[in-house]
Design a protein around this motif. Structure first.
Motif, PDB file in Angstrom:
ATOM      1  N   VAL A   1      70.371 -65.113 -62.839  1.00 45.65           N
ATOM      2  CA  VAL A   1      71.829 -65.130 -62.932  1.00 45.65           C
ATOM      3  C   VAL A   1      72.449 -63.988 -62.141  1.00 45.65           C
ATOM      4  CG1 VAL A   1      73.795 -65.032 -64.495  1.00 45.65           C
ATOM      5  CG2 VAL A   1      71.735 -66.286 -65.165  1.00 45.65           C
ATOM      6  N   ASN A   2      71.948 -62.793 -62.303  1.00 41.27           N
ATOM      7  CA  ASN A   2      72.517 -61.635 -61.627  1.00 41.27           C
ATOM      8  C   ASN A   2      71.373 -60.804 -61.057  1.00 41.27           C
ATOM      9  OD1 ASN A   2      74.238 -59.720 -60.683  1.00 41.27           O
ATOM     10  ND2 ASN A   2      74.895 -58.970 -62.671  1.00 41.27           N
ATOM     11  N   THR A   3      70.998 -61.089 -59.828  1.00 47.10           N
ATOM     12  CA  THR A   3      69.787 -60.527 -59.240  1.00 47.10           C
ATOM     13  C   THR A   3      70.116 -59.418 -58.251  1.00 47.10           C
ATOM     14  OG1 THR A   3      68.723 -62.681 -59.435  1.00 47.10           O
ATOM     15  CG2 THR A   3      67.678 -61.072 -57.998  1.00 47.10           C
ATOM     16  N   GLU A   4      69.605 -58.230 -58.506  1.00 50.66           N
ATOM     17  CA  GLU A   4      69.742 -57.108 -57.588  1.00 50.66           C
ATOM     18  C   GLU A   4      68.347 -56.655 -57.164  1.00 50.66           C
ATOM     19  OE1 GLU A   4      72.079 -53.959 -59.148  1.00 50.66           O
ATOM     20  OE2 GLU A   4      73.967 -55.077 -59.023  1.00 50.66           O
ATOM     21  N   ILE A   5      68.078 -56.695 -55.879  1.00 53.39           N
ATOM     22  CA  ILE A   5      66.768 -56.335 -55.349  1.00 53.39           C
ATOM     23  C   ILE A   5      66.759 -54.861 -54.963  1.00 53.39           C
ATOM     24  CG2 ILE A   5      65.011 -56.849 -53.632  1.00 53.39           C
ATOM     25  CD1 ILE A   5      65.559 -59.143 -55.538  1.00 53.39           C
ATOM     26  N   LEU A   6      65.911 -54.096 -55.638  1.00 58.33           N
ATOM     27  CA  LEU A   6      65.730 -52.677 -55.351  1.00 58.33           C
ATOM     28  C   LEU A   6      64.241 -52.455 -55.126  1.00 58.33           C
ATOM     29  CD1 LEU A   6      66.953 -49.835 -55.161  1.00 58.33           C
ATOM     30  CD2 LEU A   6      66.618 -49.607 -57.634  1.00 58.33           C
ATOM     31  N   ALA A   7      63.810 -52.535 -53.855  1.00 58.18           N
ATOM     32  CA  ALA A   7      62.385 -52.478 -53.521  1.00 58.18           C
ATOM     33  C   ALA A   7      62.222 -51.845 -52.139  1.00 58.18           C
ATOM     34  CB  ALA A   7      61.777 -53.880 -53.548  1.00 58.18           C
ATOM     35  N   PRO A   8      61.965 -50.565 -52.073  1.00 58.49           N
ATOM     36  CA  PRO A   8      61.950 -49.841 -50.796  1.00 58.49           C
ATOM     37  C   PRO A   8      60.861 -50.264 -49.819  1.00 58.49           C
ATOM     38  CG  PRO A   8      61.121 -48.455 -52.577  1.00 58.49           C
ATOM     39  CD  PRO A   8      61.708 -49.670 -53.216  1.00 58.49           C
ATOM     40  N   SER A   9      59.745 -50.846 -50.316  1.00 62.40           N
ATOM     41  CA  SER A   9      58.634 -51.221 -49.438  1.00 62.40           C
ATOM     42  C   SER A   9      58.534 -52.729 -49.221  1.00 62.40           C
ATOM     43  CB  SER A   9      57.309 -50.699 -50.013  1.00 62.40           C
ATOM     44  OG  SER A   9      57.324 -49.293 -50.148  1.00 62.40           O
ATOM     45  N   LEU A  10      59.395 -53.502 -49.859  1.00 62.95           N
ATOM     46  CA  LEU A  10      59.298 -54.964 -49.819  1.00 62.95           C
ATOM     47  C   LEU A  10      59.533 -55.499 -48.412  1.00 62.95           C
ATOM     48  CD1 LEU A  10      58.809 -57.306 -51.819  1.00 62.95           C
ATOM     49  CD2 LEU A  10      61.294 -57.580 -51.951  1.00 62.95           C
ATOM     50  N   LYS A  11      58.590 -56.355 -47.947  1.00 63.47           N
ATOM     51  CA  LYS A  11      58.695 -56.968 -46.627  1.00 63.47           C
ATOM     52  C   LYS A  11      58.866 -58.478 -46.705  1.00 63.47           C
ATOM     53  CE  LYS A  11      55.830 -53.390 -44.450  1.00 63.47           C
ATOM     54  NZ  LYS A  11      54.578 -53.110 -43.698  1.00 63.47           N
ATOM     55  N   LEU A  12      58.370 -59.082 -47.783  1.00 65.52           N
ATOM     56  CA  LEU A  12      58.472 -60.539 -47.938  1.00 65.52           C
ATOM     57  C   LEU A  12      58.967 -60.867 -49.339  1.00 65.52           C
ATOM     58  CD1 LEU A  12      55.964 -63.283 -46.865  1.00 65.52           C
ATOM     59  CD2 LEU A  12      56.782 -63.208 -49.217  1.00 65.52           C
ATOM     60  N   LEU A  13      60.006 -61.693 -49.410  1.00 64.15           N
ATOM     61  CA  LEU A  13      60.535 -62.159 -50.692  1.00 64.15           C
ATOM     62  C   LEU A  13      60.700 -63.666 -50.633  1.00 64.15           C
ATOM     63  CD1 LEU A  13      61.776 -61.664 -53.517  1.00 64.15           C
ATOM     64  CD2 LEU A  13      63.999 -61.471 -52.367  1.00 64.15           C
ATOM     65  N   SER A  14      60.025 -64.359 -51.560  1.00 66.03           N
ATOM     66  CA  SER A  14      60.133 -65.811 -51.643  1.00 66.03           C
ATOM     67  C   SER A  14      60.526 -66.188 -53.065  1.00 66.03           C
ATOM     68  CB  SER A  14      58.797 -66.477 -51.265  1.00 66.03           C
ATOM     69  OG  SER A  14      58.882 -67.887 -51.396  1.00 66.03           O
ATOM     70  N   ILE A  15      61.686 -66.809 -53.206  1.00 65.77           N
ATOM     71  CA  ILE A  15      62.179 -67.241 -54.510  1.00 65.77           C
ATOM     72  C   ILE A  15      62.360 -68.748 -54.491  1.00 65.77           C
ATOM     73  CG2 ILE A  15      64.075 -67.116 -56.169  1.00 65.77           C
ATOM     74  CD1 ILE A  15      64.617 -64.298 -55.278  1.00 65.77           C
ATOM     75  N   GLN A  16      61.681 -69.427 -55.389  1.00 62.06           N
ATOM     76  CA  GLN A  16      61.826 -70.874 -55.526  1.00 62.06           C
ATOM     77  C   GLN A  16      62.193 -71.168 -56.974  1.00 62.06           C
ATOM     78  OE1 GLN A  16      58.720 -73.046 -53.591  1.00 62.06           O
ATOM     79  NE2 GLN A  16      59.340 -75.011 -54.426  1.00 62.06           N
ATOM     80  N   SER A  17      63.389 -70.789 -57.322  1.00 65.68           N
ATOM     81  CA  SER A  17      63.895 -70.938 -58.684  1.00 65.68           C
ATOM     82  C   SER A  17      65.413 -71.052 -58.600  1.00 65.68           C
ATOM     83  CB  SER A  17      63.509 -69.725 -59.551  1.00 65.68           C
ATOM     84  OG  SER A  17      62.111 -69.526 -59.553  1.00 65.68           O
ATOM     85  N   THR A  18      66.041 -71.426 -59.705  1.00 61.75           N
ATOM     86  CA  THR A  18      67.491 -71.538 -59.732  1.00 61.75           C
ATOM     87  C   THR A  18      68.117 -70.151 -59.617  1.00 61.75           C
ATOM     88  OG1 THR A  18      67.377 -73.507 -61.120  1.00 61.75           O
ATOM     89  CG2 THR A  18      69.479 -72.357 -61.037  1.00 61.75           C
TER      90      THR A  18
END
Length: 314
Positions: free
Chosen positions: A80-97
């Motif tokens: 519902v309310n997504t905030e991404i805080l990830a300093p090293s993240l290179k790949l993000l895959s979300i398959q959800s509502t």
């Protein structure tokens, strides 16, 4: 638990004591960290499939994984309310509502894929508008973006806010753009125009035409017409100077599709291939007329070839 199976199975608290964990994959459970959880300091890969996540997952769990580089969230609960805080993240895959997302701090994120299976609805579009999405701020916070996949839900989220013709800061690193284009109204098509005009180094463009049967043909045609006319209103610029491949899935053999292909053929000097996969129910007459028209178009690239992948079901 919103219809997800096996979510009554809680992850053992002992898992959160494994601070040397490098890779974590969970399926069919509930992931809730205990209050004493200090984080996975060496975790680099996280895969969650059909996992129920608490509301503070993105604000309290992910930030405690400072070396996390890959995160795949498949068929998890609604975000519902997504905030991404990830300093090293290179790949993000979300398959959800997904209802709202903000990349608060993800400076290295280069591959983003946000898909869901939800169909378009006026109610959902109105819900997105309540979150007042800011497309400019969202992409400004992704300076290293190289590959972007946009599903119907994320497309509607972006379209529900203010969509400029071109982002103030170009996506110079974006090379691959895959988009499920729901041709229901102009705002969704306008998102595609914005991303194309903001990506001067785009090499691969893949468009899935998610036209639904109950959509009035006039609205489908109107959406693509406005997409094509936008280049005349603002100047075509050099948006396809680096394009090497165009893919169109779900083609219906419409004139507006031909206009889009003609524009690409005429403005992409490095173009190598155009892949077209039409809907299987197209009849032979429509296909033949479409191909005859394509054969007449001039090509600025001498290497450009058109591959038409039609499976006849007569």
């Amino acid at each position: 638990m919103n219809g997800y199976p096996y979510l009554d199975c809680d992850v053992s608290s002992s898992l959160f004591a494994a601070r040397e964990l490098v890779s974590l994959k969970l399926q069919g459970c509930t992931l809730k960290a205990p209050s004493w959880f200090v984080g996975f300091s060496k975790l680099t890969r996280l895969v969650l499939n059909n996992v129920y996540l608490p509301s503070d997952f993105f604000t309290h769990f992910l930030p405690k994984c400072p070396l996390l580089e890959q995160s795949r969230l498949l068929h998890c609960d609604q975000f519902v309310n997504t905030e991404i805080l990830a300093p090293s993240l290179k790949l993000l895959s979300i398959q959800s509502t997904l209802y709202r997302i903000c990349f608060k701090y993800a400076p290295l994120l280069s591959v983003v894929s946000i898909l869901d299976a939800d169909e378009f609805s006026d109610y959902r579009f109105t819900t997105f508008q309540q979150y007042d999405p800011d497309m400019v701020a969202l992409f400004t916070s992704l300076p290293e973006l190289r590959q972007l996949t946009i599903g119907t839900g994320f497309l509607l989220f972006l379209a529900a806010g203010q969509v400029p013709y071109k982002l103030p800061t170009h996506l110079h690193h974006l090379k691959v753009l895959k988009i499920h284009l729901l041709l229901y109204r102009w705002p969704e098509a306008r998102v595609l125009v914005c991303l194309i005009m903001s990506s001067p180094n785009l090499q691969t463009l893949s468009i899935q035409l998610d036209t639904l049967d109950y959509h009035p043909p006039s609205k489908v045609t109107d959406s693509l017409d406005k997409l094509l006319k936008a280049k005349d209103q603002h100047g075509s610029g050099c948006c396809f100077q680096c394009l090497e491949e165009l893919k169109i899935w779900g083609s219906r053999g419409m004139q507006v599709e031909l206009d889009l292909i003609r524009f690409v053929l005429a403005t992409a000097p490095l173009l190598c291939k155009i892949h077209i996969e039409p809907r299987s129910e197209l009849n032979c007459d429509v296909v033949l007329k479409f191909l005859m028209q394509l054969s007449r178009y001039e090509r600025v690239s001498e290497r450009a070839e058109i591959i038409y992948l039609w499976k006849y079901e007569g």
